[in-house]
Design an enzyme around this catalytic site. Structure first.
Site: not given
Ligand code: NAD
Length: 490
Positions: A189, A241-243, A245-246, A263, A297, A396
């Site tokens: 996704k 993605g973001s911490t 959401a993680g 990540e 990131c 961040e």
């Molecule tokens: P985000 O967390 O908003 O979204 C990331 C992905 O998760 C998207 O596809 C989004 O649709 C999906 N998502 C969000 N909430 C969800 C949920 N509850 N269930 C399932 N899917 C969900 O992040 P973003 O704004 O797209 O990306 C930026 C973030 O990603 C920054 O915090 C950045 O540091 C992080 N990032 C980390 C790494 C790493 O390797 N550590 C690499 C790149 C980006």
């Protein structure tokens, strides 16, 4: 944009609403919301598509489940899987100019960067394809009490791969290449704002002839993503993605003890020691404190400098950053493009205001470039006199905003570097690499470069603390997708 136009035409000819399930392209059944792809340098919509529905998620998980439970993929010899992966690498290599342009068009990352960095896409498939032939999936052991044992590595199962928009294809391929090498089947996704390169990946996987259902792809937003990660048919969630959401995803995974790797965000520090040579520092610190307009990131967004050399170091960095040309990401002489989207622009400008309000000193930038009135552009911004407790030093920002923090001695420097909820990456600059190594050991973070900035797909990458769980890349990245099984011969 010539290559990007070609890619778009291909997607539109097939049908912009098409998703890849069970080895074929089919229209999604979503009719709730239309999603848009906007090019951030000119704010134009280049693609609109219907968001897939939860029924589509059910179909994708069912296909991946069938392929995992009954299909050949997890059962075939690893070398055979590796052969398929290397074929995908070959097909991606042939489409590198398209990959670079899709990245630039959707995210605004400058073409000079994306044309170099896109090698990671085929590179990861090649690396994991090769590893399939050398990794010890079966380890023969003998019990001390006597008797043969085989400790085997088996695939973790049906994997949901959820990825962000900043480096859309590289981050997806970290998961897909390692997961497939392990024998997992995948429901990918990608982020709703950047689906184009995932279409290219699915096309290459289809052309390489992987068995049906092994790879499925549907771009969607949070709600549909949430339905996917909660799905009982998913054994493993791999999220970037973001911490925020993680943490949510880790909580959902905990309910059924689904395997999870994360990540997440970062607030990485560059530690400039008192003997650092600025002519050695700047070539990596300038680009990697603000890569992809600061939307990476591992960006080195905190720069720790000794009080004794603060002014000289800030001046050298500011002079170098002020020479970076901000403009059209497709222009060969642009060093920095726009932010990826309007909400990113609002977020970054908000943090800049917060920095000023909390008393940090603005040394460069702080607003939108006067000569660019279209696109989500922001000036490269430097704050000095930043206290480690200020919001801009802790959170961040995900934009080109760098905070200079002073330290008095080595102990103070380590304490300030570690004064963070994050621990993803870092750099130490010194004329004595072994001293740099000792400092790197004290910094609680997932990777550190001494005198530069290296992230190598063949080495593990990932976070300490709230920057994540598990590793991607390298051998460790493969192991994230496997379960260990012990088989005794009694
Ligand atoms: P985000 O967390 O908003 O979204 C990331 C992905 O998760 C998207 O596809 C989004 O649709 C999906 N998502 C969000 N909430 C969800 C949920 N509850 N269930 C399932 N899917 C969900 O992040 P973003 O704004 O797209 O990306 C930026 C973030 O990603 C920054 O915090 C950045 O540091 C992080 N990032 C980390 C790494 C790493 O390797 N550590 C690499 C790149 C980006």
């Amino acid at each position: 944009m010539e290559q990007f136009v070609k890619t778009l035409e291909g997607i539109k000819a097939r049908g912009a609403d098409h998703i890849f399930i069970n080895g074929e392209w089919r229209p999604s059944t979503g009719n709730r919301e239309r999603l848009s792809v906007i090019t951030p340098h000119n704010e134009e919509e280049v693609l609109s598509y219907a968001e897939p529905s939860t029924d589509d998620v059910d179909a994708a998980v069912a296909a991946a489940r069938e392929a995992f439970d009954k299909g050949p993929w997890p059962r075939m010899a690893p070398e055979e899987r590796g052969g398929y992966l290397k074929k995908v690498a070959e097909l991606l290599t042939a489409r590198m100019p398209e990959l670079a342009e899709a990245w630039t068009a959707q995210v605004g990352a400058v073409i000079g960067f994306t044309s170099k960095a896109s090698y990671q896409c085929p590179g990861l498939f090649q690396f994991y394809g090769d590893l399939c032939s050398t990794y010890p999936f079966v380890d023969e052991r003998t019990r001390s009490a006597g008797g043969k044992v085989r400790v085997v590595q088996e695939p973790a199962g049906v994997t949901a791969a959820v990825t962000p928009w900043n480096a859309p294809l590289v981050l997806l391929i970290y998961k897909v290449s390692a997961g497939l090498a392990a024998g997992c089947t995948i429901v990918a996704k990608p982020s709703p704002e950047t689906p184009i390169d995932a279409h290219i990946l699915a096309e290459c996987i289809a052309e390489a002839g992987l068995p049906k259902g092994v790879f499925n792809m549907l771009p969607a937003g949070r709600e549909v993503g949430d339905y996917l990660i909660r799905h009982p048919g998913i054994d493993k969630i791999s999220f970037t993605g973001s911490t925020a959401a993680g943490k949510h995803i880790a909580g959902v995974a905990a309910e059924r003890l689904a395997r999870v790797s994360l990540e997440l965000g970062g607030k990485s520090a560059a530690l400039l020691l008192d003997d650092a040579d600025m002519s050695q520092v700047l070539p990596s610190l300038v680009p990697y404190s603000m890569p992809i307009t600061g939307q990476v990131c591992f960006s080195l967004t905190r720069v720790l400098v000794p009080s004794s050399r603060k002014d000289e170091m800030v001046d050298a960095y500011r002079d170098a950053v002020s020479k970076v040309k901000v403009g059209d990401p497709f222009a060969a002489d642009s060093g920095m493009g726009p932010l990826a989207m309007k909400r990113q622009l609002d977020r970054v400008l908000g943090y800049i205001e917060k920095g000023k309000a909390e008393g940090a000193k603005l040394a460069l930038g702080g607003g939108r470039p006067a000569d660019l009135n279209r696109g989500f552009f922001v000036e490269p911004t430097i704050f000095t006199d930043v206290d480690p407790d200020m919001t801009i030093a802790r959170e961040e920002i995900f934009g080109p905003v760098v905070s200079f923090i002073e330290y008095s001695d080595e102990e103070d420097m380590i304490a300030k570097a570690n004064h963070s909820d994050y621990g993803l990456h870092g750099a130490v600059y010194t004329q004595d690499p072994e001293r740099g190594y000792q400092i790197a050991r004290e910094y609680r973070t997932g990777s550190v470069t001494v005198n530069g900035m290296v992230v190598d797909i063949e080495m593990p990458f990932g976070g300490f603390k709230q920057s994540g769980l598990g590793r991607e890349g390298g051998i460790e990245g493969l192991e994230t997708y496997m379960e260990t099984k012990t088989i005794y011969f009694a």
